[in-house]
Enzyme design. Sequence first.
Site, short mmCIF file in Angstrom:
data_model
loop_
_atom_site.label_atom_id
_atom_site.label_comp_id
_atom_site.label_asym_id
_atom_site.label_seq_id
_atom_site.Cartn_x
_atom_site.Cartn_y
_atom_site.Cartn_z
N GLU A 9 38.67 25.70 46.63
CA GLU A 9 37.49 25.52 47.47
C GLU A 9 37.32 24.08 47.93
O GLU A 9 36.96 23.82 49.09
CB GLU A 9 36.23 25.99 46.73
CG GLU A 9 36.18 27.47 46.43
CD GLU A 9 36.85 27.86 45.13
OE1 GLU A 9 36.81 29.05 44.77
OE2 GLU A 9 37.43 26.96 44.46
N LYS A 25 50.27 44.64 38.92
CA LYS A 25 48.90 45.11 39.13
C LYS A 25 48.91 46.61 39.40
O LYS A 25 49.75 47.11 40.15
CB LYS A 25 48.25 44.38 40.32
CG LYS A 25 47.81 42.97 40.02
CD LYS A 25 47.00 42.36 41.15
CE LYS A 25 45.56 42.83 41.13
NZ LYS A 25 44.73 42.07 42.10
N ARG A 66 31.40 25.16 44.30
CA ARG A 66 32.50 24.45 43.68
C ARG A 66 33.02 23.30 44.56
O ARG A 66 33.84 22.51 44.12
CB ARG A 66 33.65 25.42 43.38
CG ARG A 66 33.23 26.68 42.63
CD ARG A 66 34.41 27.53 42.23
NE ARG A 66 34.98 27.07 40.98
CZ ARG A 66 36.10 27.59 40.44
NH1 ARG A 66 36.75 28.54 41.08
NH2 ARG A 66 36.55 27.14 39.31
#
Length: 618
Positions: free
Chosen positions: A365, A279, A393
Amino acid sequence: MQYPLLEKIDSPIQLRELSEKELLQLAIELRKFLIETLSRTGGHFASNLGVVELTIALHYVFNTPDDRIIWDVGHQSYPHKILTGRREAMSGIRQAKGIAGFPKRSESIYDAFGVGHSSTSISAALGMAIAKRQLGLNDQVVAVIGDGALTAGMAFEALNHAGDLDANILVILNDNDMSISENVGGLSNYLAKVLSSPLYTSMREGSKHILTRLPTVQEFARRTEEHVKGMVVPGTLFEELGFNYIGPIDGHNLSSLVTTLKNVKHLKGPQFLHIATKKGKGYPNAEENPCSYHGVTAFDPKTGKMAAKTASAPSYTQIFSDWLCDMAAEEQHLVGITPAMREGSGLVEFSKRYPDRYFDVGIAEQHSITLAAGLACEGLKPVVAIYSTFLQRAYDQLIHDVAIQNLPVLFAIDRAGLVGADGPTHSGLFDLSYLRCIPNILLMVPADENECRQMFTTGLKYNGPSAVRYPRGNGIGIPVDKALTTIPIAKAELRHKGQKIALLVFGTLLKTALEVAEILDTSVVNMRFVKPLDTEMLMLMTQQHQLLVTIEENVIMGGAGSAVNEYLQTQANSIPVLNLGLPDRFIDHGQSDALLAECGLNAAGIIRSIKEIFKEDL
């Protein structure tokens, strides 16, 4: 700055005309263009720098848009947008009327699937692969998923199904975990080329054919192959799911990527390519601190210094963060849970002070909610910090595992309402509607930062499920009482006494309503509770006024205004009610204030709506 190669690329067709040597220069130009552009506009930064080579290789090898590429989450799709005809539009990314920060099917034929939430790519890609097979098409389907997104069960459900169907699908794991770096080098790249090569594949399949006549030997060979591969590559899990595992390879080595993808393109059945990337690749500040440079505001590309934020008040996320630490010091049974949003939800300080009471479950979640239910069953006091859009979700777990059992779980629901530049996938427009219909739940909407802190304490001390929903951004600048005090449940407060019209406000639009009251001389009530409602206050307002106006930053359908309507329908002396909120459509990205004005939820819009329905003199 000039970009001689990049400026010639308006579609992948032109990209595929370049030589492999020219691709190296294109990668340099693309990365520089990203840095230059995002230093002015802001946006997702480190993740996009990390996929420059992968994006080039994918569009170079595959025949997009007929071949489909699905970008999981989509916050790493900027290079994809640039190479698919949207280079000039990047100056307006995430701005009103500009291109979206995530792939969007209505924006480009190259955006195969609209995303914004994680872990959906493999399921979508599998659906496309099945459809293409049934339609007799030979187009390729590729899902690019990050290592973080593989923490969600949905990704593994799709992997399991794909392997069972023997579908022609390529899953690329973009692994940017720093710990993988030692596994990436010449040997790994060589192994990937070998494992994806036609020679290896033909030998592997030929051996299977011969050994089918010798079942015992075949089983021995299969296990031997798995163990040998398992010693040098971490792919046993994916092999067990029915995928041919290849990698890991260096995701910044264009030559290796192109060669491997060309080989994989011709393989049948489920393929799993594991690449390692960094990243922030190519920008030292982002490489050293990818978390801080995940999403950026405008910054100086030379120093990396971002524009200073001149906030006069703490953010609601900071209010939650401070409260959580203060409350944890007093309440030893408090535990904090987040589904992979430690920074965004304000749990950094809590995780440092109370590491044994902090649980980051990854992008899971559903698990976060049922985990909280289990903790509550044994006497702990779980606080689930979650974005409104992500709580959607885990709706079944919220109902089935928490509410039915009436367990004391506090939901700290961040990013409620409009969220600005991230657009419809991240806006929290529906939580009041989908929460208030659930039995047993206490649902609170603070008007300011001090009330928000008090509601957290109220929810934690409530003997059942509770939720506090609050917006992205900063408070209004009022003093915050550091005492851990509660507020009376189901008690609204009259904030301004006026004539004829009463504004019933649910949440932070109270400040706007008070501005309206100064102009129209209306009463203003800070309702504070969506469930249960303060019905005594409601009846008092109906007796003293000719019109009630409900105001909320939630969809009108099923929201707080609907709760008022439903109650007044049971009363004999009800009066007209005007419900103001968000319309029945998805609202695009842009500045939050401008979006509120577009929806008629600024002072001028509220006054206009009132005057359209109330014909008497004000």
